[in-house]
Design an enzyme around this catalytic site. Structure first.
Site, PDB file in Angstrom:
ATOM      1  N   ALA A 148      -6.932 -10.687  22.048  1.00  0.00           N
ATOM      2  CA  ALA A 148      -7.208 -11.697  21.020  1.00  0.00           C
ATOM      3  C   ALA A 148      -8.559 -12.409  21.187  1.00  0.00           C
ATOM      4  O   ALA A 148      -9.354 -12.466  20.238  1.00  0.00           O
ATOM      5  CB  ALA A 148      -6.043 -12.697  20.978  1.00  0.00           C
ATOM      6  N   ASP A 175      -1.293 -13.445  21.470  1.00  0.00           N
ATOM      7  CA  ASP A 175      -2.184 -13.165  20.336  1.00  0.00           C
ATOM      8  C   ASP A 175      -2.139 -14.258  19.284  1.00  0.00           C
ATOM      9  O   ASP A 175      -3.052 -14.399  18.476  1.00  0.00           O
ATOM     10  CB  ASP A 175      -1.816 -11.825  19.689  1.00  0.00           C
ATOM     11  CG  ASP A 175      -2.261 -10.694  20.585  1.00  0.00           C
ATOM     12  OD1 ASP A 175      -1.516 -10.374  21.536  1.00  0.00           O
ATOM     13  OD2 ASP A 175      -3.362 -10.178  20.371  1.00  0.00           O
ATOM     14  N   ASN A 203       3.026 -11.810  21.263  1.00  0.00           N
ATOM     15  CA  ASN A 203       2.209 -11.029  22.199  1.00  0.00           C
ATOM     16  C   ASN A 203       2.608  -9.560  22.081  1.00  0.00           C
ATOM     17  O   ASN A 203       3.494  -9.193  21.305  1.00  0.00           O
ATOM     18  CB  ASN A 203       2.402 -11.556  23.625  1.00  0.00           C
ATOM     19  CG  ASN A 203       1.396 -10.979  24.599  1.00  0.00           C
ATOM     20  OD1 ASN A 203       0.188 -10.992  24.343  1.00  0.00           O
ATOM     21  ND2 ASN A 203       1.852 -10.453  25.728  1.00  0.00           N
TER      22      ASN A 203
END
Ligand SMILES: CSC[C@@H](O)[C@@H](O)C(=O)COP(=O)(O)O
Length: 369
Positions: free
Chosen positions: A55, A243, A253
């Site tokens: 990310a 994320d 995630n």
């Protein structure tokens, strides 16, 4: 962090070439290849194909994409087009939109002539900030590891399980989940890391490459091994990345994170999430209902890439020809399964109150926006 003794960031600006350089992660851990990113299409491809991934790194890359867009044509219309073009590359990691919004908001009030230089300066700033944020996450996570180490016999390692790669190559430097590991190791605290392979893309191999380069003891395990290890008292804590984390602390995630959180809860293993503030989506509460989950190509599931016996990188098919593959790339771990969020400002409970107490400036702005 270092690769063969040389310090690298996962992306950097080359002044002589006036261009962004990235580490093309598709070839890791077997080959270390650097690639120049020259066009907006290159930027989009780099994100979609996961040459850059993670990310925070996706966010920093997008900021350089906006800098290129401003150089090509600094008009409002072109910046909006570039925003949309880059925004649709990957849907789940909120850092992408965070960076694009920040660039657009910074550039639009400026005279067009000033925008190219301002955009490049901002991309550098976003990258440098990421390094600082991750270093601070490491400092805060280190204190948790230190406390666990204090309860151990001399020389016994703190055993940490991690999923995916939330390492330095998923950020500009340090990583999020790995930053406390690097800093604990450097502080002389013995640790051992259980590295989930993280099918289908096997980001665990990237984490193993990173940890190995830094001399951190680790073991690569199948995705299904974590619950068994926890049941047998072989895991002291879990640290994963994210994320997108919602205002109330739900954590999205890499696929499989949720199962690890369930196993951790059932076995009283603390489950921590390393969370840089640009990964908080203040506009969303319920992660399961509201976060878009990227569905990637079935080929990533039906095929697997690795080093063949002749030392070349190759791809083989795992499934019978024609078997359909399903590939949701992320899942959501509800906040009640998370022991704590390790942020650059400290560790907090995974709750609206916990996050707002650490980030009153950011949570307030989002609510009124
Ligand atoms: C510091 S990176 C945090 C997350 O982005 C990471 O855990 C992750 O899920 C990465 O997914 P990827 O699909 O490899 O981009």
């Amino acid at each position: 962090m270092k690769v063969n003794g040389t310090h690298y960031r996962s992306l950097w600006w080359d002044d002589d070439k006036a261009a962004l350089q990235i580490i093309d992660q598709r070839w890791l851990p077997h080959e270390f290849r650097i690639q120049q990113v020259d066009t907006l299409q290159d930027f989009a491809d780099a994100i979609v194909e996961m040459r850059v991934r993670g990310a925070p790194l996706i966010g920093a890359t997008a900021a350089y994409g906006m800098a290129l867009a401003a150089k090509i044509d600094p008009s409002n219309a072109h910046l909006d087009t570039a925003w949309e073009f880059l925004d649709k590359t990957r849907p789940t990691a909120i850092n992408l939109r965070w960076a694009l919004n920040r660039c657009r908001a910074h550039l639009l009030p400026l005279p067009e002539a000033d925008r190219p230089a301002a955009a490049l300066k901002l991309a550098h700033e976003i990258s440098d900030e990421d390094v600082g944020i991750n270093h601070s996450i490491g400092q805060n996570g280190l204190e948790i590891i230190r406390k666990i180490a204090a309860g151990k016999k001399d020389g016994e390692p703190v055993r940490i399980l991690t999923h995916c790669n939330a390492g330095w190559i998923a950020t500009v430097d340090w990583g999020t989940a790995t930053s406390p590991m690097y800093q604990a190791h450097d502080a002389g605290i013995p640790i051992h890391v259980w590295v989930d392979e993280t099918r289908p893309r096997n980001q665990g191999a990237l984490t193993s490459w990173e940890l190995g380069s830094h001399g951190i003891p680790h073991t690569y395990i199948t995705d299904n091994a974590g619950g068994h290890l926890m049941q047998h008292g072989l895991v002291d804590m879990v640290i994963v990345g994210t994320d997108r984390t919602t205002r109330r602390g739900d954590v999205c995630n890499k696929i499989g994170t949720y199962l690890k959180a369930l196993a951790a809860k059932a076995n009283n293993v603390p489950f921590y999430v390393a969370l840089p503030s640009p990964t908080i989506d203040w506009t969303v509460d319920d992660g399961v209902a509201e976060i878009p989950i990227e569905e990637r190509q079935e080929r990533e599931v039906t095929h697997i890439q690795g080093l063949t016996d002749d030392g070349k990188i190759g791809v083989v098919q795992v499934t019978p020809v024609g078997t359909p593959g399903g590939n949701p790339a992320f899942d959501v771990t509800p906040n009640h399964l998370v022991t704590g969020l390790i942020t650059e400002r400290g560790v907090c409970e995974a709750s609206a109150e916990g996050l707002a107490a650490l980030f009153p400036d950011l949570s307030g702005i989002a609510k009124s926006a």
